[in-house]
Design a protein around this motif. Structure first.
Motif, PDB file in Angstrom:
ATOM      1  N   ILE A 108      18.996 -10.531  10.834  1.00 30.09           N
ATOM      2  CA  ILE A 108      17.588 -10.578  10.443  1.00 30.09           C
ATOM      3  C   ILE A 108      17.425  -9.722   9.196  1.00 30.09           C
ATOM      4  CG2 ILE A 108      15.223  -9.921  11.009  1.00 30.09           C
ATOM      5  CD1 ILE A 108      15.763 -10.365  13.881  1.00 30.09           C
ATOM      6  N   THR A 109      16.723 -10.250   8.193  1.00 29.14           N
ATOM      7  CA  THR A 109      16.359  -9.443   7.033  1.00 29.14           C
ATOM      8  C   THR A 109      14.873  -9.612   6.763  1.00 29.14           C
ATOM      9  OG1 THR A 109      16.889 -11.223   5.464  1.00 29.14           O
ATOM     10  CG2 THR A 109      18.644  -9.653   5.977  1.00 29.14           C
ATOM     11  N   GLY A 110      14.251  -8.542   6.348  1.00 31.28           N
ATOM     12  CA  GLY A 110      12.831  -8.552   6.020  1.00 31.28           C
ATOM     13  C   GLY A 110      12.451  -7.204   5.443  1.00 31.28           C
ATOM     14  N   ASN A 111      11.393  -7.169   4.675  1.00 29.78           N
ATOM     15  CA  ASN A 111      11.005  -5.904   4.055  1.00 29.78           C
ATOM     16  C   ASN A 111      10.449  -4.921   5.076  1.00 29.78           C
ATOM     17  OD1 ASN A 111      11.046  -4.637   1.448  1.00 29.78           O
ATOM     18  ND2 ASN A 111       8.815  -4.541   1.543  1.00 29.78           N
ATOM     19  N   ARG A 112       9.977  -5.440   6.214  1.00 29.65           N
ATOM     20  CA  ARG A 112       9.503  -4.577   7.298  1.00 29.65           C
ATOM     21  C   ARG A 112       9.891  -5.197   8.637  1.00 29.65           C
ATOM     22  NH1 ARG A 112       4.891  -0.726   7.919  1.00 29.65           N
ATOM     23  NH2 ARG A 112       4.778  -0.333  10.154  1.00 29.65           N
ATOM     24  N   LEU A 113      10.565  -4.406   9.473  1.00 28.26           N
ATOM     25  CA  LEU A 113      10.922  -4.837  10.817  1.00 28.26           C
ATOM     26  C   LEU A 113      10.384  -3.804  11.797  1.00 28.26           C
ATOM     27  CD1 LEU A 113      13.434  -5.706   8.792  1.00 28.26           C
ATOM     28  CD2 LEU A 113      14.466  -6.461  10.916  1.00 28.26           C
TER      29      LEU A 113
END
Length: 281
Positions: free
Chosen positions: A131-136
């Motif tokens: 999973i990649t994202g600027n906010r997790l």
């Protein structure tokens, strides 16, 4: 379609919860922390390690430019923050499996609300799933994961996403060909040594910036003193310090110090009861 969506959600929800799990044996291991210098502020309930900070406990390894712990009046950890370019986490959760890995510009753990936040360039790898994202954000109690590409504030900077949220889900029974991606880190420009302000959620008093490298505090044992693998008498006895032995205090948890010292010419690290340590001025 419904079956595929359900399976997708199960795999997705299995990634971030991995950050809250660990091998049972890890919890029985001593916590080791290294850094260029440290600052212990009992009055504010803040302990901060700065300069290539490294925390290990068994298979757990957390690294960052700064690692900060916040404590309540009972000396229980309320919040832990790792910051860096990038702050990194890895830990083995099942024997024989590859460790779960995560990274972000800032990684936060909030004990009271039981939440984990990865802010800025968030990335989690678990068994080939990514999973990649600027906010997790992961709510440990509810088992709810939120992943977004929204801008986040890290320190005094706004980190804007360069990509949308991205998932890689391995098919059942795959050989886990996807390995953790390597990141080429951009060297930081030289900056004055300052403490990044913590997230606004709890607003603890800021830690004063250090103008020079501080050494760990040292102390002297007041009697024969058992060295244990963890902060309590239930933990395994590793060795015994002689009276008047000099030790270096690395961190504190309630009534226990984690110390480094020498016993019979051998360097040792472990936990001792703080009431039998006289700190040097």
């Amino acid at each position: 379609m419904h079956h595929q969506l359900t399976k997708f959600l199960i795999i997705t929800l299995s990634l971030l919860p991995a950050l809250a799990m660990a091998l049972p044996s890890d919890r029985e291991q001593p916590i080791n922390i290294e850094a260029d210098h440290a600052q212990l502020d009992d009055e504010r309930g803040i302990t901060q390690y700065k300069g290539n900070a490294i925390l290990t406990q068994g298979t757990l390894r957390i690294t960052g430019d700064i690692i900060t712990f916040y404590y309540d009046d009972d000396q229980q950890i309320t919040k832990a923050i790792a910051e860096g370019n990038l702050a990194k986490y890895q830990q083995t959760h099942k024997p024989g499996e590859d460790p779960v890995k995560a990274r972000a510009l800032q990684m936060e753990y909030h004990a009271k609300t039981q939440k984990i936040h990865l802010l800025g360039k968030g990335y989690v790898w678990n068994d080939g799933n990514i999973i990649t994202g600027n906010r997790l954000d992961y709510d440990i109690t509810k088992g709810v994961v939120n992943v977004s590409s929204s801008a986040v504030t890290v320190g005094d900077k706004v980190e804007k996403p360069k990509e949308r949220v991205h998932f890689i889900i391995q098919p059942p029974g795959s050989k886990k060909s996807a390995k953790p991606a390597k990141v080429k880190e951009t060297p930081k420009a030289a900056q004055p040594d300052k403490v990044v302000a913590p997230a606004a959620e709890e607003k603890p008093a800021p830690v004063a910036a250090e103008t020079s490298a501080k050494k760990y505090p040292t102390g002297t044992t007041m009697t024969h003193l058992n060295l244990r693998s963890g902060p309590g008498t239930r933990y395994k006895k590793l060795n015994t310090f002689e009276p008047s032995a000099t030790v270096t205090v690395l961190t504190r948890q309630k009534d226990w110090y984690q110390v480094r010292g020498t016993i019979k010419g051998k360097d040792v690290i472990g936990w001792v009861s703080r009431q039998y340590i006289k700190l040097n001025n």
